[in-house]
Motif scaffolding. Structure first.
Motif, short mmCIF file in Angstrom:
data_model
loop_
_atom_site.label_atom_id
_atom_site.label_comp_id
_atom_site.label_asym_id
_atom_site.label_seq_id
_atom_site.Cartn_x
_atom_site.Cartn_y
_atom_site.Cartn_z
N ARG A 98 -24.80 26.32 -2.29
CA ARG A 98 -25.42 26.50 -3.60
C ARG A 98 -26.13 25.25 -4.09
O ARG A 98 -27.14 25.34 -4.79
CB ARG A 98 -24.35 26.94 -4.62
N VAL A 117 -22.28 36.52 -4.61
CA VAL A 117 -22.86 36.63 -5.96
C VAL A 117 -23.15 35.25 -6.51
O VAL A 117 -24.20 35.02 -7.14
CB VAL A 117 -21.90 37.41 -6.88
N ARG A 118 -22.28 34.28 -6.25
CA ARG A 118 -22.51 32.93 -6.77
C ARG A 118 -23.77 32.31 -6.19
O ARG A 118 -24.53 31.63 -6.90
CB ARG A 118 -21.29 32.05 -6.48
N ARG A 121 -26.81 33.91 -7.83
CA ARG A 121 -27.04 33.37 -9.18
C ARG A 121 -27.62 31.96 -9.13
O ARG A 121 -28.48 31.60 -9.95
CB ARG A 121 -25.74 33.41 -9.97
N ASP A 124 -31.25 32.31 -8.24
CA ASP A 124 -31.99 32.86 -9.38
C ASP A 124 -32.25 31.76 -10.41
O ASP A 124 -33.37 31.63 -10.93
CB ASP A 124 -31.21 34.01 -10.00
N ALA A 125 -31.22 30.97 -10.71
CA ALA A 125 -31.39 29.88 -11.69
C ALA A 125 -32.41 28.86 -11.19
O ALA A 125 -33.25 28.37 -11.95
CB ALA A 125 -30.05 29.22 -11.96
N ALA A 169 -26.42 41.86 -7.52
CA ALA A 169 -26.80 40.58 -8.12
C ALA A 169 -28.24 40.23 -7.78
O ALA A 169 -28.99 39.72 -8.64
CB ALA A 169 -25.85 39.48 -7.65
N ALA A 173 -31.54 40.09 -10.51
CA ALA A 173 -32.03 38.74 -10.79
C ALA A 173 -33.53 38.74 -11.06
O ALA A 173 -34.31 39.27 -10.28
CB ALA A 173 -31.71 37.82 -9.61
#
Length: 248
Positions: A98, A117-118, A121, A124-125, A169, A173
């Motif tokens: 990540r 999922v993490r 995310r 996406d961020a 997820a 997104a």
């Protein structure tokens, strides 16, 4: 100042051309055997450990899609290739931490290895601030369901690693586009069995997300079996570029 990649010499250019011709023939023959249109299958040249000059050589031969496994190698290589004025479509196909998301979204056009999922995310961020267009993403599927290895888990309700949760997820997104699934045949599995299993999972995912049409499967040794089971992207390294240099 970005270094300019060293262009390949005539001998290396001939090697790349010969390898590319062999792979293109294999893909065409596999499509014919499966009753598929050759245009349905994209070859991704996996250039990990090979220099940026090889990417330029492949691009000159008509290769449009290039895959990398490690951000610390891919990021500077993508910069070098861009500095040479050459545009290719970069696929990140390796396991992704990540904390590398912000780097990867700057150069990658597609990420094949979203398995939690993490991670979805985090990408996406990162895409929200590092890109001006959505990032195409594939869910990496664990064919054998072993949680110790990479891949989202089919038939699991795990809130982070369950395949349906990961697909949801990505689909939800704003900065990502769910485009399909990726898998590697597990050690000890016959490719036919592995890719048949992936095809089953892909059919189920497409019932919920019809846009998830991509299937990234098959490498130098098993691309024929992958194409027989619906692969739309095959990831080819050694059969195209020769024996891989040793990682330091």
């Amino acid at each position: 100042m970005t270094m300019q990649p060293t262009p390949v010499g005539p001998d290396r250019r001939a090697e790349l051309a010969a390898g590319l011709a062999r792979i293109r023939t294999r893909i065409a023959d596999a499509c014919a055997a499966a009753g598929r249109d050759r245009a349905e299958v994209t070859m991704i040249a996996v250039t990990k450990t090979y220099p940026a000059g090889d990417v330029l050589g492949l691009a000159a031969l008509g290769v449009t899609d290039v895959g990398e496994n490690r951000d610390q190698e891919a990021a500077p290589k993508a910069t070098e290739v861009a500095a040479a004025g050459v545009g290719v479509r970069w696929h990140f196909i390796g396991q992704l931490q990540r904390n590398k998301a912000r780097s990867v979204v700057r150069y990658a056009d597609v990420v094949h290895s979203v398995d939690s999922v993490r991670l979805a995310r985090a990408l996406d961020a990162a895409a929200a601030v590092g890109r001006d267009r959505p990032l195409d993403a594939l869910v990496q599927v664990s064919i054998d369901g072993d949680p110790a290895r990479g891949g989202a888990l089919p038939d699991s309700t795990d809130p982070d690693r369950g395949l349906d949760r990961v697909a949801d997820a990505l689909a939800d997104a704003a900065g990502l586009r769910l485009v399909g699934l990726m898998a590697v045949a597990p050690l000890g599995w016959e490719p036919e069995r592995a890719f048949a299993r992936l095809a089953e999972v892909a059919t189920r995912v497409r019932q919920r997300y019809p846009q998830a049409t991509a299937i990234s499967a098959g490498m130098s040794g098993d691309l024929e079996q992958a194409i027989a089971h619906g692969a739309t992207h095959v990831r080819v390294g050694s059969a195209l570029l020769g024996m891989r240099p040793t990682l330091r």
